[in-house]
Design a protein around this motif. Structure first.
Motif, PDB file in Angstrom:
ATOM      1  N   PHE A 166       6.201   6.581 -12.870  1.00 44.04           N
ATOM      2  CA  PHE A 166       5.913   7.057 -11.509  1.00 44.04           C
ATOM      3  C   PHE A 166       5.817   8.580 -11.534  1.00 44.04           C
ATOM      4  O   PHE A 166       6.704   9.260 -12.053  1.00 44.04           O
ATOM      5  N   TYR A 167       4.724   9.098 -10.979  1.00 39.17           N
ATOM      6  CA  TYR A 167       4.499  10.538 -10.995  1.00 39.17           C
ATOM      7  C   TYR A 167       4.324  11.083  -9.579  1.00 39.17           C
ATOM      8  O   TYR A 167       3.781  10.403  -8.695  1.00 39.17           O
ATOM      9  N   VAL A 215       0.758  -6.945  -8.802  1.00 38.11           N
ATOM     10  CA  VAL A 215       1.670  -5.801  -8.935  1.00 38.11           C
ATOM     11  C   VAL A 215       0.900  -4.485  -8.849  1.00 38.11           C
ATOM     12  O   VAL A 215       1.388  -3.502  -8.298  1.00 38.11           O
ATOM     13  N   LYS A 216      -0.310  -4.473  -9.387  1.00 35.88           N
ATOM     14  CA  LYS A 216      -1.129  -3.262  -9.345  1.00 35.88           C
ATOM     15  C   LYS A 216      -1.439  -2.828  -7.911  1.00 35.88           C
ATOM     16  O   LYS A 216      -1.752  -1.665  -7.659  1.00 35.88           O
ATOM     17  N   ALA A 217      -1.339  -3.760  -6.962  1.00 32.47           N
ATOM     18  CA  ALA A 217      -1.628  -3.456  -5.559  1.00 32.47           C
ATOM     19  C   ALA A 217      -0.481  -2.711  -4.877  1.00 32.47           C
ATOM     20  O   ALA A 217      -0.602  -2.319  -3.713  1.00 32.47           O
ATOM     21  N   PHE A 218       0.615  -2.489  -5.579  1.00 34.59           N
ATOM     22  CA  PHE A 218       1.761  -1.770  -5.016  1.00 34.59           C
ATOM     23  C   PHE A 218       1.311  -0.458  -4.376  1.00 34.59           C
ATOM     24  O   PHE A 218       0.627   0.350  -5.009  1.00 34.59           O
ATOM     25  N   ASN A 219       1.701  -0.260  -3.115  1.00 35.93           N
ATOM     26  CA  ASN A 219       1.254   0.936  -2.391  1.00 35.93           C
ATOM     27  C   ASN A 219       2.292   1.468  -1.408  1.00 35.93           C
ATOM     28  O   ASN A 219       1.961   2.203  -0.482  1.00 35.93           O
ATOM     29  N   TYR A 220       3.557   1.109  -1.599  1.00 32.42           N
ATOM     30  CA  TYR A 220       4.592   1.576  -0.682  1.00 32.42           C
ATOM     31  C   TYR A 220       4.822   3.081  -0.838  1.00 32.42           C
ATOM     32  O   TYR A 220       4.720   3.633  -1.935  1.00 32.42           O
ATOM     33  N   LEU A 253      -0.006   4.891  -5.444  1.00 34.79           N
ATOM     34  CA  LEU A 253      -1.211   4.140  -5.778  1.00 34.79           C
ATOM     35  C   LEU A 253      -1.338   4.042  -7.293  1.00 34.79           C
ATOM     36  O   LEU A 253      -0.936   4.962  -8.028  1.00 34.79           O
ATOM     37  N   ILE A 254      -1.911   2.964  -7.763  1.00 32.71           N
ATOM     38  CA  ILE A 254      -2.113   2.777  -9.199  1.00 32.71           C
ATOM     39  C   ILE A 254      -3.092   3.818  -9.732  1.00 32.71           C
ATOM     40  O   ILE A 254      -4.085   4.150  -9.079  1.00 32.71           O
ATOM     41  N   ASN A 255      -2.800   4.358 -10.891  1.00 31.31           N
ATOM     42  CA  ASN A 255      -3.748   5.227 -11.587  1.00 31.31           C
ATOM     43  C   ASN A 255      -4.332   4.407 -12.726  1.00 31.31           C
ATOM     44  O   ASN A 255      -3.693   4.197 -13.756  1.00 31.31           O
ATOM     45  N   GLU A 256      -5.513   3.902 -12.517  1.00 35.63           N
ATOM     46  CA  GLU A 256      -6.140   2.984 -13.476  1.00 35.63           C
ATOM     47  C   GLU A 256      -6.419   3.660 -14.819  1.00 35.63           C
ATOM     48  O   GLU A 256      -6.352   3.016 -15.867  1.00 35.63           O
ATOM     49  N   PHE A 313       1.890   4.731 -11.565  1.00 37.42           N
ATOM     50  CA  PHE A 313       1.651   4.939 -10.135  1.00 37.42           C
ATOM     51  C   PHE A 313       1.863   6.405  -9.788  1.00 37.42           C
ATOM     52  O   PHE A 313       2.789   7.055 -10.302  1.00 37.42           O
ATOM     53  N   VAL A 314       1.017   6.905  -8.928  1.00 44.11           N
ATOM     54  CA  VAL A 314       1.015   8.337  -8.585  1.00 44.11           C
ATOM     55  C   VAL A 314       0.990   8.495  -7.070  1.00 44.11           C
ATOM     56  O   VAL A 314       0.389   7.696  -6.352  1.00 44.11           O
TER      57      VAL A 314
END
Length: 253
Positions: A191-192, A229-234, A238-241, A251-252
């Motif tokens: 997480f960044y 899990v990639k849809a995590f947005n709390y 947001l996912i960094n693909e 996630f960033v």
């Protein structure tokens, strides 16, 4: 899908829930063995082992004197509700629905230096024994040596074929699992936080909180696949693909 997290130093056994029927930890006999050695240690030893103040050492010495393998409801709490550190503030279990708690009961496991591996419903008492401390007992040099095979074998037994293991534990706790002996794929997380200069930075307290948020997200959305899990947005994550792979999700925010 199974989710593992670390425990927390902060605990509160006054927290509880009607959603879970209390259970006994799988490794309660092993916990009792460890405790038999821990109980004999002086406050000074605890202070040096855990690098804590004399006041905290006295507090934990007292906890060790009253700890028991079969506590009453007043003396204990379900593990999911007992831990109150940053990960569990992110998880915020007291506001979860019954369906979300049921999901966690089925899929979430908590690593522990004393108890080994806990289900959300497992009764725990107040304690402090971090996995990474060099606590020696019997022929064991540390807790990793004692727990690694036991925990790894149990997780293997719980995982179905091709089921993912989401590693939301800290390095200290996560490395107790022997990945060479694990039969299933593990997904790690980073997480960044985006800085004013545009650079990405890891901030420990935010990472701990985010681990709890991911566990909550999975429970609230009934996540079953990696894409879920990639849809995590709390909290604006947001996912960094570009930085992510199937073995590590980044996630960033």
């Amino acid at each position: 899908m199974k989710i593992i997290t670390s425990p927390a130093k902060l605990m509160n056994v006054e927290n509880s829930t009607e959603f879970l029927k209390s259970t006994t930890p799988k490794f309660i006999e092993e916990a009792t063995l460890i405790h038999s050695y821990l109980k004999e240690k002086s406050p000074q030893y605890l202070s040096e082992l855990m690098e804590i103040s004399a006041k905290l050492a006295d507090e934990n010495w007292h906890r060790n004197q009253v700890w028991k393998p079969k506590p009453t409801a007043k003396e204990s709490a379900p593990a999911l509700f007992a831990f109150t550190g940053e990960v569990y503030r992110g998880l915020d279990t007291k506001t979860l629905s019954k369906d979300a708690v049921d999901y966690l009961q089925k899929n979430h496991r908590i690593l522990s230096g004393l108890y080994g591996l806990l289900k959300p419903s497992d009764k725990v008492m107040l304690y402090r024994l971090e996995m990474g401390r060099n606590f020696e007992f019997e022929n064991y040099k540390n807790l990793y040596e004692f727990w690694s095979d036991k925990i790894t074998e149990h997780i293997n037994a719980e995982l179905k074929k091709n089921e993912l293991l989401l590693n939301l534990a800290s390095n200290e706790y996560g490395k107790v699992i022997n990945r060479k002996k694990l039969n299933n794929p593990v997904v790690d997380f980073e997480f960044y936080q985006t800085q004013p200069n545009g650079k990405l930075k890891t901030i420990v307290v935010y990472t701990k909180h985010a681990r709890g948020l991911v566990a909550r997200f999975c429970a609230e959305t009934n996540a079953k696949t990696l894409n879920d899990v990639k849809a995590f947005n709390y909290e604006n994550y947001l996912i960094n693909e570009e930085l992510s792979t199937n073995q590590k999700l980044v996630f960033v925010r």
